[in-house]
Write a protein that holds these residues in place. Sequence first.
Motif, PDB file in Angstrom:
ATOM      1  N   LEU A 169       0.961  -1.343  -0.045  1.00 35.51           N
ATOM      2  CA  LEU A 169       0.117  -0.135  -0.096  1.00 35.51           C
ATOM      3  C   LEU A 169       0.851   1.120  -0.040  1.00 35.51           C
ATOM      4  N   HIS A 170       0.456   2.450  -0.736  1.00 37.05           N
ATOM      5  CA  HIS A 170       1.016   3.597  -0.684  1.00 37.05           C
ATOM      6  C   HIS A 170       0.605   4.482   0.314  1.00 37.05           C
ATOM      7  N   VAL A 171      -0.467   4.154   1.081  1.00 37.69           N
ATOM      8  CA  VAL A 171      -1.180   4.967   1.946  1.00 37.69           C
ATOM      9  C   VAL A 171      -1.308   4.108   3.240  1.00 37.69           C
ATOM     10  N   PRO A 172      -1.646   4.781   4.519  1.00 39.44           N
ATOM     11  CA  PRO A 172      -1.865   4.188   5.690  1.00 39.44           C
ATOM     12  C   PRO A 172      -3.182   3.528   5.490  1.00 39.44           C
ATOM     13  N   VAL A 173      -3.847   2.243   6.226  1.00 43.99           N
ATOM     14  CA  VAL A 173      -4.895   1.694   6.475  1.00 43.99           C
ATOM     15  C   VAL A 173      -5.768   2.652   7.300  1.00 43.99           C
TER      16      VAL A 173
ATOM     17  N   ARG B  42     -12.879  -0.652   2.162  1.00 45.17           N
ATOM     18  CA  ARG B  42     -12.766  -0.950   0.545  1.00 45.17           C
ATOM     19  C   ARG B  42     -11.724  -2.286   0.387  1.00 45.17           C
ATOM     20  N   LEU B  43     -10.917  -2.609   1.350  1.00 40.77           N
ATOM     21  CA  LEU B  43     -10.114  -3.680   1.198  1.00 40.77           C
ATOM     22  C   LEU B  43     -10.725  -5.065   1.527  1.00 40.77           C
ATOM     23  N   ALA B  44     -11.850  -5.181   1.986  1.00 40.93           N
ATOM     24  CA  ALA B  44     -12.654  -6.127   2.527  1.00 40.93           C
ATOM     25  C   ALA B  44     -12.707  -7.254   1.451  1.00 40.93           C
TER      26      ALA B  44
ATOM     27  N   THR C 284       6.043  -0.166  -8.932  1.00 40.14           N
ATOM     28  CA  THR C 284       4.532   0.270  -9.035  1.00 40.14           C
ATOM     29  C   THR C 284       4.274   0.703 -10.667  1.00 40.14           C
ATOM     30  N   GLU C 285       5.364   1.541 -11.142  1.00 37.92           N
ATOM     31  CA  GLU C 285       5.112   2.012 -12.493  1.00 37.92           C
ATOM     32  C   GLU C 285       5.154   0.988 -13.558  1.00 37.92           C
ATOM     33  N   TYR C 286       5.625  -0.241 -13.094  1.00 37.09           N
ATOM     34  CA  TYR C 286       5.949  -1.514 -14.194  1.00 37.09           C
ATOM     35  C   TYR C 286       4.843  -2.275 -13.934  1.00 37.09           C
ATOM     36  N   THR C 287       4.430  -2.498 -12.804  1.00 34.31           N
ATOM     37  CA  THR C 287       3.120  -3.325 -12.496  1.00 34.31           C
ATOM     38  C   THR C 287       1.768  -2.854 -12.588  1.00 34.31           C
ATOM     39  N   GLU C 288       1.689  -1.202 -12.551  1.00 35.66           N
ATOM     40  CA  GLU C 288       0.489  -0.723 -12.602  1.00 35.66           C
ATOM     41  C   GLU C 288      -0.567  -1.377 -13.561  1.00 35.66           C
ATOM     42  N   PRO C 289      -0.365  -1.637 -14.790  1.00 33.25           N
ATOM     43  CA  PRO C 289      -1.098  -1.995 -15.772  1.00 33.25           C
ATOM     44  C   PRO C 289      -1.797  -3.374 -15.427  1.00 33.25           C
ATOM     45  N   PHE C 290      -1.396  -4.018 -14.469  1.00 30.02           N
ATOM     46  CA  PHE C 290      -1.952  -5.525 -14.165  1.00 30.02           C
ATOM     47  C   PHE C 290      -3.501  -5.717 -14.091  1.00 30.02           C
ATOM     48  N   TYR C 291      -4.006  -4.923 -13.023  1.00 30.00           N
ATOM     49  CA  TYR C 291      -5.265  -4.923 -12.834  1.00 30.00           C
ATOM     50  C   TYR C 291      -6.187  -4.395 -13.935  1.00 30.00           C
TER      51      TYR C 291
ATOM     52  N   TRP D  17     -10.267  -2.559  -5.632  1.00 29.98           N
ATOM     53  CA  TRP D  17      -9.033  -2.628  -5.304  1.00 29.98           C
ATOM     54  C   TRP D  17      -8.064  -1.922  -6.317  1.00 29.98           C
ATOM     55  N   ALA D  18      -8.333  -1.814  -7.464  1.00 28.44           N
ATOM     56  CA  ALA D  18      -7.422  -1.119  -8.375  1.00 28.44           C
ATOM     57  C   ALA D  18      -7.672   0.452  -8.317  1.00 28.44           C
ATOM     58  N   THR D  19      -8.367   0.950  -7.407  1.00 27.35           N
ATOM     59  CA  THR D  19      -8.638   2.266  -7.072  1.00 27.35           C
ATOM     60  C   THR D  19      -7.761   2.846  -6.029  1.00 27.35           C
ATOM     61  N   ILE D  20      -7.386   1.719  -5.157  1.00 28.68           N
ATOM     62  CA  ILE D  20      -6.529   1.970  -3.838  1.00 28.68           C
ATOM     63  C   ILE D  20      -5.160   2.327  -4.256  1.00 28.68           C
ATOM     64  N   PRO D  21      -4.654   3.236  -3.717  1.00 31.16           N
ATOM     65  CA  PRO D  21      -3.096   3.547  -3.911  1.00 31.16           C
ATOM     66  C   PRO D  21      -2.062   2.284  -3.398  1.00 31.16           C
ATOM     67  N   SER D  22      -1.950   1.606  -4.355  1.00 34.39           N
ATOM     68  CA  SER D  22      -1.145   0.343  -4.022  1.00 34.39           C
ATOM     69  C   SER D  22      -0.139   0.172  -5.308  1.00 34.39           C
TER      70      SER D  22
END
Length: 282
Positions: free
Chosen positions: A167-171, A178-180, A215-222, A255-260
Amino acid sequence: MPSTPCPTTGSYDYLASLTEKVGGLDLHYGYWSGPDDDTPIEEATDRLTGVVVDRLDARAGELVLDVGCGNGRPAVTVAERTGARVTAIDVDERALERGRAWARERGVEPLVSFERCDALAMPYPDGAFDAVLVFESTPHFAPEPLFAELVRVLRPGGRLVVEAPCLHVPVTGELRPRLAAYFEMFQVHSIEQAGTYVEILRAAGLGVDAVEDLTEYTEPFYRRILERLDTHRAELAAEYGAGTVAWIRDGIADWATIPSGSVLITARGPDRPASADGVEVP
């Protein structure tokens, strides 16, 4: 949140079979050069495997442990590329059988042993392995006991490579619901920020050599997964049920909208002072 509509509620095996159809057998992120890279998911996941195996820096004759090996493809790649002897562990016997078959097909069966065991209570002696690979299996564990057990089986000075969703932000209270769905879908225990993983590794006595934000390389995955789900929605619904497919799609889309993203950490066992003091955590 509604419970999963699949007939075996909470069944990772059941959902893995579906996600393999859209994401390939590797069941981990892909690696793309940027938004215009149209490499298919299967090739992109192979590419990430190559990046991670390179960081492991295994050598012929060394003993390597692959924790949470899944279908075994990275373990086989380690053996193919390096000649190291790999012990690949998981709790999913179906996945282990697939790994054994893949090792036979690739001609490295003598080098790769697939074993069913709990990563938090491994039957291996202290210092048994020259290198340990943890390839997107951290979400299924509390990280503190996992890393403590990995340190136990890693020889002094041995290499540890961890590629993990982060994650790029605290939970926060707002983020937790939204993670559930995603957590239930893939039986996730926790996903941490990169800095938290580094702190836990250091506390376990490991020297952290490098922390890479992928992240910049894996971002397209979802996005690619969602495109495939939409393209094959009718045939997937016929096999798994429209409710299951919709639940998976909604959970992944949220999940794809969460900063991760993804972090790749290389570390070494505690036979020398930690080298992490100068390592910047992205």
